[in-house]
Design an enzyme around this catalytic site. Structure first.
Site, PDB file in Angstrom:
ATOM      1  N   GLY A  82     -77.870 -42.458 -25.036  1.00  0.00           N
ATOM      2  CA  GLY A  82     -77.604 -43.733 -24.351  1.00  0.00           C
ATOM      3  C   GLY A  82     -76.156 -43.876 -23.925  1.00  0.00           C
ATOM      4  O   GLY A  82     -75.688 -44.972 -23.650  1.00  0.00           O
ATOM      5  N   ASP A 127     -78.063 -33.922 -13.694  1.00  0.00           N
ATOM      6  CA  ASP A 127     -77.951 -33.639 -15.125  1.00  0.00           C
ATOM      7  C   ASP A 127     -78.449 -32.229 -15.431  1.00  0.00           C
ATOM      8  O   ASP A 127     -77.718 -31.397 -15.987  1.00  0.00           O
ATOM      9  CB  ASP A 127     -78.764 -34.649 -15.945  1.00  0.00           C
TER      10      ASP A 127
END
Ligand code: GLA
Length: 409
Positions: free
Chosen positions: A146, A200
């Protein structure tokens, strides 16, 4: 000010060494599944130096990786079952620490929560015709979740590398890793239901530690050019400030931004916003858009792509280092302003991180990743990192905000 903060000092998240990570993954494996893992594979977190929300617009980005990694220990089975244990499963969304399923039955309803990110990869590889026996896996990680550092991408990529080895796929070249990255992002979209632009996974599978990757998403899969990271050679580093407020709006906000960018491109008559980057009439065309939201989104994407080109050129330049890094730092601040104002993905905590980093004298700072909470990065002199982190920590204490965590890259 901030006596509590200065007494305790900033909270640093140190990476595990490879040896520590591998030992932890092996221990988790044998405690859970009996017997020994055949091997351990790992993937890092992702840090975008500059080039945010450009990937799904066919643009450019310049990321690097963290020394913090996710480790997957694994062993092939004799049947077609997939069994997974995650050390973080107790507190991540999902079924608890362990999960298992017949590989033929993996879909978005059977793999919910954290298992979607590893089961999804097994599913996506098999969809592409890469197959093998069932797997027992054990996952452990020191990439903070997160935090805008693509912790879920790290799980996917480490799983893909484990399957690659255990199924003897021999997908080992950069081109082959691009294929694995595509499988990972397919998994994230189709099984985990979290859309992503590919930044990513392409970084996490293709960028080596200590280098930066110039990614060009106008090609599919994106072209990757390996660059030196430059910063360590000049006594500089990236300080990551994890503001510990992962945004609940992230997926929803991300989908909305993708939709708005596609709508802006359509209104501008281009296949992707990338086509406008560097065009002499781009500003004029964007400013002529009737919808103020689409106008702002397009303004960010086009300017951000231009900033990536500029920063890449500046880093590779041979002019005086101080001037070049001051220039790069300014581009980081501009990127943050654009993400805050035009792209509307910042938060009060991320702004506080960037403002307090600025006041502590860093060269540049910006939010990193998708935004909506997560982390900011600051380009700092390594020798000053402790001092800068302490000043930022104090600013958060003074504002009665949760104290950040810090990583150094
Ligand atoms: C998330 C997505 C990436 C990228 C970044 C923003 O990390 O997964 O694809 O869009 O946000 O640059």
């Amino acid at each position: 000010m901030g006596s509590e903060a200065s007494m305790e000092g900033p909270d640093w998240v140190d990476p595990w060494t490879r040896g520590q990570g591998e030992a932890r993954a092996r221990a988790l494996f044998s405690q859970t599944w009996d017997g020994e893992a055949k091997g351990v594979w790992s993937a890092p977190g992702r840090i975008t130096i500059i080039g945010e929300h450009t990937d799904y617009n066919g643009g450019l980005s310049l990321p690097t990786v963290t020394p913090h990694r996710t480790y997957v220990a694994g062993r092939a089975r004799e049947d077609g079952r997939l069994r997974v244990v995650s050390e973080a499963g107790d507190w991540l969304e999902g079924p608890g620490r362990t999960w298992e399923c017949d590989m033929d039955l993996i879909d978005p309803t059977t793999a919910q929560g954290w298992p979607a990110y590893c089961a999804g990869v097994v599913w996506a590889l098999r969809e592409r015709g890469f197959d093998g026996p069932g797997l027992d896996l054990a996952i452990t990680s020191c990439v903070p979740p997160g935090a805008g550092l693509a912790s879920s991408g790290a799980v996917e990529c480490a799983t893909a590398l484990a399957a690659n080895a255990l199924w003897r796929l021999a997908l080992d070249s950069d081109e082959a890793h691009a294929e694995l990255a595509e499988a990972c992002l397919h998994a994230e979209e189709a099984i985990a239901g979290a859309p992503t632009g590919g930044l990513d996974q392409h970084t996490q599978l293709r960028c080596r530690e200590g280098e930066a990757l110039e990614l060009d998403f106008s090609e599919h899969p994106p072209l990757a050019q390996h660059r030196p990271l430059y910063f360590p050679d000049y006594g500089l580093g990236l300080l990551v400030i994890d503001v510990r407020t992962a945004g609940r709006r992230r997926t929803e906000g991300f989908v909305e931004r993708q939709r708005q960018c596609a709508a802006a491109a359509q209104a501008l008559g281009v296949a992707s916003l990338r086509e406008l980057a560097g065009a002499p009439d781009a500003r004029m065309r964007i400013e002529a858009l009737a919808d103020p939201v689409l106008k702002a989104r397009a303004r960010h994407v086009v300017a951000e792509i231009e900033r990536v080109s500029d920063v890449c050129a500046e880093l590779a330049n041979t002019g005086p280092a101080h001037e070049r890094f001051v220039h790069v730092g300014k581009q980081l601040y501009r990127s943050h302003a654009s993400l805050e104002v035009d792209f509307d993905v910042s938060s009060a905590d991320l702004n506080l991180a960037v403002d307090s980093a600025f006041r502590a004298g860093v060269l540049g700072a910006r939010l990193v990743g998708a935004g909506f909470g997560g982390s900011a990065i600051a380009l700092v002199r390594r020798a000053e990192a402790d001092h800068v982190a302490a000043r930022i920590d104090e600013a958060f204490v003074a504002e009665h905000r949760p104290r950040p965590r810090f990583l150094m890259v």
